[in-house]
Design an enzyme around this catalytic site. Structure first.
Site, PDB file in Angstrom:
ATOM      1  N   ARG A 138       0.877  -1.331  -0.205  1.00 47.65           N
ATOM      2  CA  ARG A 138      -0.595   0.026  -0.153  1.00 47.65           C
ATOM      3  C   ARG A 138       0.281   1.531   0.195  1.00 47.65           C
ATOM      4  NH1 ARG A 138      -5.368  -1.108   0.822  1.00 47.65           N
ATOM      5  NH2 ARG A 138      -5.670  -2.705   2.018  1.00 47.65           N
ATOM      6  N   LYS A 198       4.521 -19.748   7.761  1.00 50.23           N
ATOM      7  CA  LYS A 198       4.005 -20.145   8.741  1.00 50.23           C
ATOM      8  C   LYS A 198       3.177 -18.785   9.347  1.00 50.23           C
ATOM      9  CE  LYS A 198       7.250 -20.203  13.250  1.00 50.23           C
ATOM     10  NZ  LYS A 198       6.744 -19.378  13.822  1.00 50.23           N
ATOM     11  N   HIS A 252      11.292 -22.616   7.898  1.00 48.70           N
ATOM     12  CA  HIS A 252      12.474 -21.938   7.804  1.00 48.70           C
ATOM     13  C   HIS A 252      13.949 -23.359   8.775  1.00 48.70           C
ATOM     14  CE1 HIS A 252      12.388 -19.859  11.728  1.00 48.70           C
ATOM     15  NE2 HIS A 252      13.624 -19.861  12.136  1.00 48.70           N
ATOM     16  N   LYS A 285      18.148 -25.420   7.105  1.00 46.02           N
ATOM     17  CA  LYS A 285      19.319 -25.144   8.624  1.00 46.02           C
ATOM     18  C   LYS A 285      20.270 -26.546   7.943  1.00 46.02           C
ATOM     19  CE  LYS A 285      17.401 -22.168  12.534  1.00 46.02           C
ATOM     20  NZ  LYS A 285      18.281 -21.552  11.833  1.00 46.02           N
ATOM     21  N   GLU A 310      14.687 -20.089  23.611  1.00 49.16           N
ATOM     22  CA  GLU A 310      14.995 -18.418  23.604  1.00 49.16           C
ATOM     23  C   GLU A 310      15.484 -17.862  25.067  1.00 49.16           C
ATOM     24  OE1 GLU A 310      13.165 -17.325  19.912  1.00 49.16           O
ATOM     25  OE2 GLU A 310      11.855 -18.202  20.777  1.00 49.16           O
ATOM     26  N   HIS A 361       8.135 -26.084  13.493  1.00 45.77           N
ATOM     27  CA  HIS A 361       9.951 -26.584  13.977  1.00 45.77           C
ATOM     28  C   HIS A 361      10.116 -28.085  14.725  1.00 45.77           C
ATOM     29  CE1 HIS A 361      10.094 -23.460  12.775  1.00 45.77           C
ATOM     30  NE2 HIS A 361      10.309 -22.408  13.838  1.00 45.77           N
ATOM     31  N   LYS A 390      10.167 -18.917  25.873  1.00 45.54           N
ATOM     32  CA  LYS A 390      10.991 -17.520  26.506  1.00 45.54           C
ATOM     33  C   LYS A 390      12.085 -17.326  27.596  1.00 45.54           C
ATOM     34  CE  LYS A 390       8.997 -15.842  22.299  1.00 45.54           C
ATOM     35  NZ  LYS A 390       9.988 -15.988  21.242  1.00 45.54           N
TER      36      LYS A 390
END
Length: 508
Positions: free
Chosen positions: A65, A171, A201, A205, A239, A263, A361
């Site tokens: 846009r 995803k 993704h 790897k 993470e 994953h 996390k």
């Protein structure tokens, strides 16, 4: 030892002397102004061009846009490349790539698609793309239906004889099995399944792909890769960061939907699958589907699953706030930032072997790994001398410090018979001078080349959701997620889940 930036790690698998070069083609990115495109997709496209893996006729079209001219778009892509490319910036490569960039102004519900269709037709003749186009949907799933409808309405789906049209989808693909099936039906009404490339993704790897080489190229592993020798398997994706600016997106999704459904279950499938008859896409997918069909949650769910939300704590030397203090996050939300579950595989190879999956996390450190923990030797004569050592373990490190670690017992030097655990560590960075390609480089190139081995099919996506749906439904009616301090390794319920079976999480 330094890596050679001009080495081509994406070489032809059938002849390592020949690069796998994409033919004349174009790519339209919907959502090109988003974070993913800026940080990952645009740099990956430049790196492919820099490695000589894109045709000189390659065209990149951005759709959005913003009231941009073509030059505005070129400047935007250049900045993304300079910020995120892995290969050195070369002016001649950039000029060639930039000469094939276009920007079309439009929304998903207006006549911008008519302008896009017209421009694609013109570009085919002007640049010689041979009518080959990939449409990258770097957009929320709620827009899939509208975009697919518009592509069909403007006849951008049907290719001329000898050409192709493909769609690449990011995803998350649905939020449960039913929604995933509905999305599959929407996409497949417009694109046949063989033209749909669903991005995970992690499958791009290098270390993930090396799981297949580790298992099937080495005779020392396959004879012991089964329930007779393996006690349990742990798959961890941890993470050390919090939600940051993604609180609004993350609320209502959670760790299980964000990471575990795609994953971690894909990693499980690669670790547990039987040897395929070949490494063609169909053969690989067939074995992954078999494993996912045989996989289910252990019961009862109150003992075989765990979830949590991080609270304030210390991440290294830095004091960090808890989830409920994050901007944009509903303090009453039950969305988990830590998820763990116990899975069982109903097959001769894996009967009785629990597979433990966890992700979270604000955990102790950033790491993704697969640990295969072996059973104790049936007879241990060294124990008579008071010697104690743990279980043999093979650890596949996906990130960071990619490699494979083997842990086993060895005699301590001296006159006594003392056994101690030691590590034998293989590191990709030390063993190979070649630089591993970024995951998105590999996946974008594979999509242009019609090599679909690393892209989950709709069947795999639906099976993955069917495995986790009972847990997600159970959590809807369960109590508030357990709190765990930032910088720790998750809630106490995650440790208890393993302790009930006499196991403990490996500390990465």
């Amino acid at each position: 030892m330094t890596s050679n930036p001009w080495h081509n790690p994406l070489r032809n698998p059938h002849d390592s002397r020949l690069p796998r070069i994409a033919g004349p083609s174009g790519m339209v990115i919907f959502g090109v102004t988003g974070d993913l495109a800026y940080k990952k997709l645009l740099p990956a496209i430049y790196d492919l061009a820099n490695r000589g893996l894109l045709s000189s006729a390659f065209i990149l079209v951005g759709f959005g846009r913003r009231d941009w001219s073509n030059q505005d778009f070129v400047d935007y892509v250049k900045q993304a490349v300079q910020d995120g490319a892995r290969t050195p910036f070369r002016e001649n490569v950039w000029r060639q790539l930039a000469s094939g960039m276009e920007f079309v102004v439009g929304g998903f519900d207006d006549d911008g698609f008519d302008c896009l269709a017209e421009r694609i037709s013109e570009v085919d003749e002007q640049r010689g793309t041979a009518g080959n186009w990939a449409y990258y949907l770097s957009i929320p799933p709620s827009f899939f239906s509208e975009v697919c409808h518009q592509l069909e309405r403007t006849n951008m789906v049907n290719a001329q004889p000898g050409a192709w049209r493909r769609v690449i989808i990011e995803k998350p693909f649905g939020h449960n099995e039913r929604s995933a099936r509905e999305l599959n039906e929407i996409v497949n009404q417009v694109f046949p399944e063989e033209s749909v490339y669903r991005i995970d993704h992690y499958l791009g790897k290098e270390t993930v792909q090396n799981i297949l080489a580790l298992r099937f190229a080495n005779s020392i592993f396959e004879p012991i890769w089964n329930a007779r020798h393996i006690d349990h398997v742990q798959i961890t994706m941890a993470e050390d960061i919090g939600l940051g600016g993604r609180a609004g997106y993350y609320d209502g999704i959670g760790a299980a939907r964000d990471v575990m459904q795609n994953h971690l279950l894909q990693l499980l499938a690669l670790v547990a699958m039987e040897e395929p008859i070949s490494f063609t896409p169909d053969a690989l997918r067939a074995e992954k589907v078999k494993i996912l069909q045989a996989t289910s949650l252990a019961t009862p769910l109150e003992h075989s699953t765990a979830r949590g939300q991080y609270s304030a704590g210390w991440q290294g030397s830095q004091k960090v706030q808890g989830l409920r203090e994050e901007d944009g996050f509903d303090p009453e939300s039950t969305t988990e930032t830590y998820a763990a579950c116990t899975l069982e595989i109903n097959s001769r190879r894996w009967a009785g072997v629990p597979f433990y999956l966890r992700t979270g996390k604000r955990l102790g450190r950033r790491v993704t790994e697969i640990a295969l923990v072996f059973k104790h030797a049936p007879h241990q004569p060294f124990a008579k001398n008071g010697a104690q050592h743990g279980q043999n373990t093979v650890v596949i490190r996906v990130q960071p410090d990619e490699g494979v670690l083997m842990r086993f017992g060895s005699k301590v030097p001296g006159s006594g018979m003392e056994v101690r655990d030691v590590n034998m560590d293989f590191s990709y960075a030390e063993a190979f001078t070649e630089e591993s390609p970024a995951a998105y480089e590999r996946l974008i190139l594979d999509a242009l080349l019609d090599e679909s081995s690393l892209f989950p099919t709709n069947k795999e996506v639906e099976l993955s959701w069917s495995i986790l749906d009972p847990m997600l439904e159970y959590w809807q009616h369960a109590e508030q997620p357990e709190s765990y301090p930032a910088g720790s390794w998750g809630p106490a319920s995650g440790d208890a889940m393993l302790a009930r079976r006499g196991h403990a999480w490996r500390r990465p």
